[in-house]
Write a protein that holds these residues in place. Sequence first.
Motif, PDB file in Angstrom:
ATOM      1  N   CYS A 180       0.830  -1.213   0.000  1.00 58.44           N
ATOM      2  CA  CYS A 180       0.000   0.000   0.000  1.00 58.44           C
ATOM      3  C   CYS A 180       0.863   1.262   0.000  1.00 58.44           C
ATOM      4  O   CYS A 180       0.420   2.321  -0.448  1.00 58.44           O
ATOM      5  CB  CYS A 180      -0.897   0.046   1.237  1.00 58.44           C
ATOM      6  N   ASN A 181       2.066   1.155   0.489  1.00 60.62           N
ATOM      7  CA  ASN A 181       2.954   2.307   0.609  1.00 60.62           C
ATOM      8  C   ASN A 181       4.172   2.206  -0.293  1.00 60.62           C
ATOM      9  O   ASN A 181       5.134   2.948  -0.142  1.00 60.62           O
ATOM     10  CB  ASN A 181       3.378   2.464   2.073  1.00 60.62           C
ATOM     11  N   TYR A 182       4.119   1.303  -1.261  1.00 65.09           N
ATOM     12  CA  TYR A 182       5.222   1.098  -2.189  1.00 65.09           C
ATOM     13  C   TYR A 182       5.025   1.967  -3.425  1.00 65.09           C
ATOM     14  O   TYR A 182       3.934   2.034  -3.975  1.00 65.09           O
ATOM     15  CB  TYR A 182       5.293  -0.378  -2.589  1.00 65.09           C
ATOM     16  N   LYS A 183       6.102   2.626  -3.841  1.00 60.93           N
ATOM     17  CA  LYS A 183       6.082   3.508  -5.011  1.00 60.93           C
ATOM     18  C   LYS A 183       4.990   4.562  -4.911  1.00 60.93           C
ATOM     19  O   LYS A 183       4.223   4.782  -5.851  1.00 60.93           O
ATOM     20  CB  LYS A 183       5.937   2.710  -6.306  1.00 60.93           C
ATOM     21  N   VAL A 184       4.909   5.181  -3.762  1.00 60.13           N
ATOM     22  CA  VAL A 184       3.930   6.238  -3.553  1.00 60.13           C
ATOM     23  C   VAL A 184       4.515   7.535  -4.082  1.00 60.13           C
ATOM     24  O   VAL A 184       5.656   7.877  -3.795  1.00 60.13           O
ATOM     25  CB  VAL A 184       3.586   6.378  -2.052  1.00 60.13           C
ATOM     26  N   ILE A 185       3.743   8.244  -4.863  1.00 64.32           N
ATOM     27  CA  ILE A 185       4.164   9.536  -5.385  1.00 64.32           C
ATOM     28  C   ILE A 185       3.885  10.576  -4.313  1.00 64.32           C
ATOM     29  O   ILE A 185       2.813  10.578  -3.705  1.00 64.32           O
ATOM     30  CB  ILE A 185       3.419   9.875  -6.684  1.00 64.32           C
ATOM     31  N   GLY A 186       4.859  11.418  -4.071  1.00 62.34           N
ATOM     32  CA  GLY A 186       4.722  12.430  -3.029  1.00 62.34           C
ATOM     33  C   GLY A 186       3.474  13.277  -3.200  1.00 62.34           C
ATOM     34  O   GLY A 186       3.100  13.641  -4.296  1.00 62.34           O
ATOM     35  N   THR A 187       2.835  13.531  -2.109  1.00 59.84           N
ATOM     36  CA  THR A 187       1.662  14.391  -2.119  1.00 59.84           C
ATOM     37  C   THR A 187       1.948  15.564  -1.193  1.00 59.84           C
ATOM     38  O   THR A 187       3.019  15.666  -0.616  1.00 59.84           O
ATOM     39  CB  THR A 187       0.413  13.649  -1.612  1.00 59.84           C
ATOM     40  N   GLU A 217       0.675   7.613   5.681  1.00 60.94           N
ATOM     41  CA  GLU A 217       0.797   6.164   5.554  1.00 60.94           C
ATOM     42  C   GLU A 217      -0.547   5.652   5.062  1.00 60.94           C
ATOM     43  O   GLU A 217      -1.580   5.957   5.635  1.00 60.94           O
ATOM     44  CB  GLU A 217       1.146   5.518   6.887  1.00 60.94           C
ATOM     45  N   PHE A 218      -0.509   4.877   3.989  1.00 59.24           N
ATOM     46  CA  PHE A 218      -1.738   4.407   3.370  1.00 59.24           C
ATOM     47  C   PHE A 218      -2.105   3.022   3.879  1.00 59.24           C
ATOM     48  O   PHE A 218      -1.247   2.192   4.138  1.00 59.24           O
ATOM     49  CB  PHE A 218      -1.602   4.390   1.845  1.00 59.24           C
ATOM     50  N   ALA A 253      12.467  -2.825  -1.597  1.00 55.67           N
ATOM     51  CA  ALA A 253      11.745  -2.182  -0.500  1.00 55.67           C
ATOM     52  C   ALA A 253      11.787  -3.102   0.712  1.00 55.67           C
ATOM     53  O   ALA A 253      11.407  -4.259   0.622  1.00 55.67           O
ATOM     54  CB  ALA A 253      10.304  -1.900  -0.891  1.00 55.67           C
ATOM     55  N   THR A 254      12.263  -2.594   1.820  1.00 56.90           N
ATOM     56  CA  THR A 254      12.335  -3.406   3.022  1.00 56.90           C
ATOM     57  C   THR A 254      11.410  -2.901   4.109  1.00 56.90           C
ATOM     58  O   THR A 254      11.167  -3.565   5.072  1.00 56.90           O
ATOM     59  CB  THR A 254      13.776  -3.442   3.571  1.00 56.90           C
ATOM     60  N   GLU A 255      10.923  -1.702   3.933  1.00 61.10           N
ATOM     61  CA  GLU A 255      10.025  -1.149   4.953  1.00 61.10           C
ATOM     62  C   GLU A 255       9.005  -0.241   4.303  1.00 61.10           C
ATOM     63  O   GLU A 255       9.070   0.035   3.110  1.00 61.10           O
ATOM     64  CB  GLU A 255      10.821  -0.388   6.010  1.00 61.10           C
ATOM     65  N   ILE A 256       8.092   0.237   5.106  1.00 60.81           N
ATOM     66  CA  ILE A 256       7.038   1.121   4.604  1.00 60.81           C
ATOM     67  C   ILE A 256       7.638   2.448   4.154  1.00 60.81           C
ATOM     68  O   ILE A 256       8.484   3.018   4.821  1.00 60.81           O
ATOM     69  CB  ILE A 256       5.969   1.347   5.694  1.00 60.81           C
ATOM     70  N   VAL A 257       7.210   2.907   3.002  1.00 64.03           N
ATOM     71  CA  VAL A 257       7.679   4.171   2.448  1.00 64.03           C
ATOM     72  C   VAL A 257       6.876   5.312   3.072  1.00 64.03           C
ATOM     73  O   VAL A 257       5.649   5.251   3.106  1.00 64.03           O
ATOM     74  CB  VAL A 257       7.514   4.193   0.916  1.00 64.03           C
ATOM     75  N   VAL A 258       7.572   6.300   3.576  1.00 68.50           N
ATOM     76  CA  VAL A 258       6.887   7.464   4.147  1.00 68.50           C
ATOM     77  C   VAL A 258       6.915   8.564   3.100  1.00 68.50           C
ATOM     78  O   VAL A 258       7.960   8.905   2.571  1.00 68.50           O
ATOM     79  CB  VAL A 258       7.584   7.923   5.449  1.00 68.50           C
ATOM     80  N   VAL A 259       5.765   9.105   2.807  1.00 65.43           N
ATOM     81  CA  VAL A 259       5.666  10.151   1.813  1.00 65.43           C
ATOM     82  C   VAL A 259       6.072  11.471   2.451  1.00 65.43           C
ATOM     83  O   VAL A 259       5.622  11.816   3.530  1.00 65.43           O
ATOM     84  CB  VAL A 259       4.205  10.263   1.287  1.00 65.43           C
ATOM     85  N   LYS A 260       6.959  12.180   1.775  1.00 61.27           N
ATOM     86  CA  LYS A 260       7.428  13.483   2.304  1.00 61.27           C
ATOM     87  C   LYS A 260       7.051  14.594   1.364  1.00 61.27           C
ATOM     88  O   LYS A 260       6.934  14.450   0.206  1.00 61.27           O
ATOM     89  CB  LYS A 260       8.921  13.458   2.501  1.00 61.27           C
TER      90      LYS A 260
END
Length: 117
Positions: free
Chosen positions: A21-28, A34-35, A110-117
């Motif tokens: 759910c949080n992989y390859k998230v485009i920054g907003t 966190e999705f 990807a080893t962990e959840i991606v945080v969008v910045k």
Amino acid sequence: MADDDDKPKKHTIDSLFRIYCNYKVIGTELDNEEFHSILLSQLDCWLMQAKLMPVPITRTQTGLIYLRYKKWRLDYEDFLEVLQMLSAEVDLGYEEMKETLVLAGAPTGATEIVVVK
């Protein structure tokens, strides 16, 4: 019991769902979002990682099923329904499909959840 803490934790379908759910998230414009729901592109990525796409499952199949929900993102329950529909379409057992997705593991790189910045 201390030995159990030293063993690597195994992923489950729901833990991997949160990662994808949080992989390859485009920054907003939202900081540290966190999705908890999955995009079609993330689902397709997971199916490719599991080597279920492009054979036996196609992007067209996932797209048509996904569009039935008329939502941008699908929550976990909807995701499981999509898996059931896909497994029926390609004549693959539902539990077998879930197991294949778990065995595929986290997204490559990807080893962990991606945080969008």
